[in-house]
Design a protein around this motif. Structure first.
Motif, PDB file in Angstrom:
ATOM      1  N   VAL A   1       2.374  -1.414   5.861  1.00  0.00           N
ATOM      2  CA  VAL A   1       1.161  -1.995   5.280  1.00  0.00           C
ATOM      3  C   VAL A   1       1.032  -3.462   5.683  1.00  0.00           C
ATOM      4  CG1 VAL A   1       0.052  -2.666   3.096  1.00  0.00           C
ATOM      5  CG2 VAL A   1       1.020  -0.375   3.356  1.00  0.00           C
TER       6      VAL A   1
ATOM      7  N   GLN B   1       6.042  -0.350   2.960  1.00  0.00           N
ATOM      8  CA  GLN B   1       5.620  -1.722   2.698  1.00  0.00           C
ATOM      9  C   GLN B   1       5.511  -2.524   3.992  1.00  0.00           C
ATOM     10  OE1 GLN B   1       8.019  -3.615  -0.305  1.00  0.00           O
ATOM     11  NE2 GLN B   1       7.746  -1.936  -1.759  1.00  0.00           N
TER      12      GLN B   1
ATOM     13  N   LYS C   1      -1.489   1.741  -0.408  1.00  0.00           N
ATOM     14  CA  LYS C   1      -1.723   0.735  -1.452  1.00  0.00           C
ATOM     15  C   LYS C   1      -2.343   1.368  -2.702  1.00  0.00           C
ATOM     16  CE  LYS C   1      -3.570  -3.173  -0.162  1.00  0.00           C
ATOM     17  NZ  LYS C   1      -4.401  -4.165   0.548  1.00  0.00           N
TER      18      LYS C   1
END
Length: 170
Positions: free
Chosen positions: A9, A6, A159
């Protein structure tokens, strides 16, 4: 998705966003250079041999540095024969599979870009024109743009996998 993914990203998207926004504004210096070239040639009567080439170099940086941002906002062209009729989860599954081909392509392109940039720097490669500029600055921009696009593609893969699993990364 695990926290490190996470964070990856979010960080990649933040960097891609800001570099993409910077690249967006390269259109203004390109326009100014072409306007200067036109005024110099038509009104002042002397040609500017560097203007077109400089604009081409800036255009290369414009679209290569903006590639990651373009992917981030979903602005790339898609072959949309069946894709628009799919459910979001099915799209994510298809995207997580097909994006692996894009990652491979960009990895090979990045490897070639690094090789070409290294050659350009080591041998002070120049363009074969009257202006004869060194090519390493545009090749560095090219390689950075491809690298950013590769990072964004990997982030997009994460994602898509998260979306396919029903737990999207916000």
């Amino acid at each position: 998705m695990p926290k490190p993914i996470q964070l990856y990203v979010r960080y990649v998207e933040a960097v891609g966003y800001w570099i993409g926004r910077f690249a967006m504004y390269l259109i203004f210096p390109m326009g100014a250079i072409l306007l200067y070239s036109t005024v110099a040639r038509i009104i002042l009567g002397y040609p500017v041999n560097w203007a077109l080439e400089m604009t081409q170099f800036m255009l290369s940086a414009y679209y290569l540095l903006g590639g990651a941002y373009s992917m981030q906002i979903n602005a790339h062209v898609r072959m949309d024969l069946f894709y628009s009729n799919m459910k979001p989860k099915t799209r994510a599954i298809v995207d997580s599979f097909t994006i692996l081909f894009v990652v491979f392509y960009l990895a090979v392109l990045f490897w070639g870009g690094v090789s070409s940039t290294n050659y350009s720097i080591v041998y002070s490669q120049k363009n074969y024109t009257a202006w004869a500029p060194v090519l390493w600055p545009v090749k560095v921009a090219m390689t950075i743009g491809i690298f950013l696009m590769l990072l964004q593609t990997i982030a997009q893969f994460f994602k898509d996998v998260a979306e396919a699993r029903g737990k999207p990364i916000a």
